[in-house]
Enzyme design. Structure first.
Site, short mmCIF file in Angstrom:
data_model
loop_
_atom_site.label_atom_id
_atom_site.label_comp_id
_atom_site.label_asym_id
_atom_site.label_seq_id
_atom_site.Cartn_x
_atom_site.Cartn_y
_atom_site.Cartn_z
N ASP A 1 22.75 56.02 34.93
CA ASP A 1 21.65 55.11 34.67
C ASP A 1 21.78 54.62 33.23
O ASP A 1 22.37 55.31 32.38
CB ASP A 1 20.29 55.79 34.87
CG ASP A 1 19.17 54.76 35.07
OD1 ASP A 1 18.95 54.36 36.24
OD2 ASP A 1 18.56 54.34 34.08
N TYR B 3 19.47 36.05 40.43
CA TYR B 3 19.63 37.22 41.30
C TYR B 3 20.31 36.83 42.61
O TYR B 3 21.20 37.53 43.10
CB TYR B 3 18.25 37.81 41.54
CG TYR B 3 18.18 39.04 42.41
CD1 TYR B 3 18.60 40.28 41.93
CD2 TYR B 3 17.65 38.98 43.69
CE1 TYR B 3 18.50 41.42 42.71
CE2 TYR B 3 17.55 40.11 44.48
CZ TYR B 3 17.98 41.32 43.98
OH TYR B 3 17.88 42.44 44.78
N ASP C 105 25.96 51.47 30.36
CA ASP C 105 25.92 50.12 30.91
C ASP C 105 27.12 49.90 31.82
O ASP C 105 28.27 49.84 31.36
CB ASP C 105 25.94 49.14 29.72
CG ASP C 105 26.01 47.69 30.13
OD1 ASP C 105 25.94 47.39 31.34
OD2 ASP C 105 26.13 46.84 29.22
N LYS D 247 23.83 38.40 43.86
CA LYS D 247 23.90 39.18 45.11
C LYS D 247 24.77 38.50 46.16
O LYS D 247 25.42 39.18 46.96
CB LYS D 247 22.48 39.41 45.64
CG LYS D 247 21.65 40.38 44.80
CD LYS D 247 22.32 41.73 44.68
CE LYS D 247 21.37 42.78 44.10
NZ LYS D 247 22.04 44.10 43.94
N ASN E 294 24.91 50.31 42.62
CA ASN E 294 23.49 50.07 42.89
C ASN E 294 22.74 49.47 41.70
O ASN E 294 21.70 48.85 41.89
CB ASN E 294 22.82 51.39 43.31
CG ASN E 294 21.31 51.29 43.40
OD1 ASN E 294 20.76 50.76 44.36
ND2 ASN E 294 20.63 51.80 42.37
#
Length: 299
Positions: A40, A164, A66, A168, A93
């Site tokens: 994370d 986004y 990162d 994606k 993810n």
């Protein structure tokens, strides 16, 4: 009885695993017997999930950083190999949103979202692939798996999320590309487009937040992030070797496979078209083609 999709003993990296869907994946993999590298951007979040897994009797370590930074991503992969001796599964993810209509989106808002989602997937995939290729060339190929995270927004569009959506959609295409290129090293690459309650969805407005809220009557929580993880664990397992280059939508108890761009209706004149001819031709092929899925939020 069907063969178990156990990941016992396998080494798994999950990015963006400090909360939400990523955390659910990390916990599920540990419960399935895997050794989990919890990544994370926020160190406290990664440490908390790794500690949670260990407190439950599982095996996990944190790897903060990162995922879109080249050297950091290499270090996350190296952590898995150095600490556990191998890498079997990469679950990409990590990501966040900076929602804005295209007409008012700032350059930095575009760059930040595309960087973390799309570049982050590539950089992690690139370093994992280098390890798996080296293992294959050394005569010790891994039964390796990559599970990427696309979105219904990337497949169908979503008003107010152009950055986004583009990222994606790119991830879905990258999945197909990577599956074709990496199959020779024993690696399968698939993607999911999940629908679940996360920090991103809860921040997307009051109406969506209400839709995403957990039920208070004890009924099945369709938006529980843990609903997504069984499919990811199966795609990561040795039993999924015949499945690659696919994108799955998953929401609650529903799993569907999504077909990507493919040729539909066509007309071939056998010669160059004149622009004056094309109006009726385009109308004909559009009329015979499947109706596109509606863009989320479109009127």
């Amino acid at each position: 009885m069907a063969e178990s999709a156990s990941n016992a003993g396998r080494v798994v990296v999950v990015t963006g695993a400090g909360q939400g869907i990523g955390r659910a994946h990390a916990v599920a993999f540990a419960a399935d017997g895997a050794k989990v590298v919890v990544n994370d951007f926020v160190a406290e979040a990664a440490d908390a999930v790794a500690n949670e897994i260990r407190n439950r009797g599982g095996d996990a370590i944190a790897a903060t950083g990162d995922v879109a930074d080249w050297d950091t991503a290499a270090g996350i992969i190296a952590t898995a190999v150095d600490e556990y001796g191998a890498l079997d599964v990469l679950v990409n993810n990590a990501g966040f949103v900076r929602d804005r209509m295209l007409v008012s989106m700032a350059e930095e808002e575009w760059d930040a979202v595309v960087r973390v989602h799309l570049k982050g997937h590539f950089v992690m995939l690139r370093h994992a692939a280098a390890y798996w290729r080296a293992q294959a060339k050394a005569g010790s190929p891994r039964t390796a798996r990559v599970v990427n995270t696309s979105s219904g927004a990337g497949l169908y569009g979503s008003v107010g999320q152009g950055n986004y959506v583009a990222a994606k959609a790119g991830i879905a295409a990258l999945t197909v590309q990577a599956a074709a290129e990496m199959g020779g090293y024993g690696v399968t690459v698939n993607a999911i487009a999940p629908a679940a309650r996360t920090a991103m969805t809860l921040g997307a407005g009051e109406a969506m937040a209400a839709q995403m809220a957990a039920p208070d009557d004890g009924s099945f929580d369709v938006m529980d992030p843990a609903n997504i993880s069984p499919l990811v664990c199966w795609l990561a397992s040795p039993q999924s070797g015949e499945v690659t280059g696919r994108v799955f939508e998953v929401e609650g108890g529903k799993i569907s496979i999504t077909d990507g761009w493919q040729r539909s209706v066509e007309r071939d004149k056998g010669a160059r078209w004149e622009s004056s001819e094309l109006g009726p031709v385009i109308a004909e092929i559009i009329g015979k083609a499947p109706v596109p899925m509606p863009v989320y939020g479109a009127r």
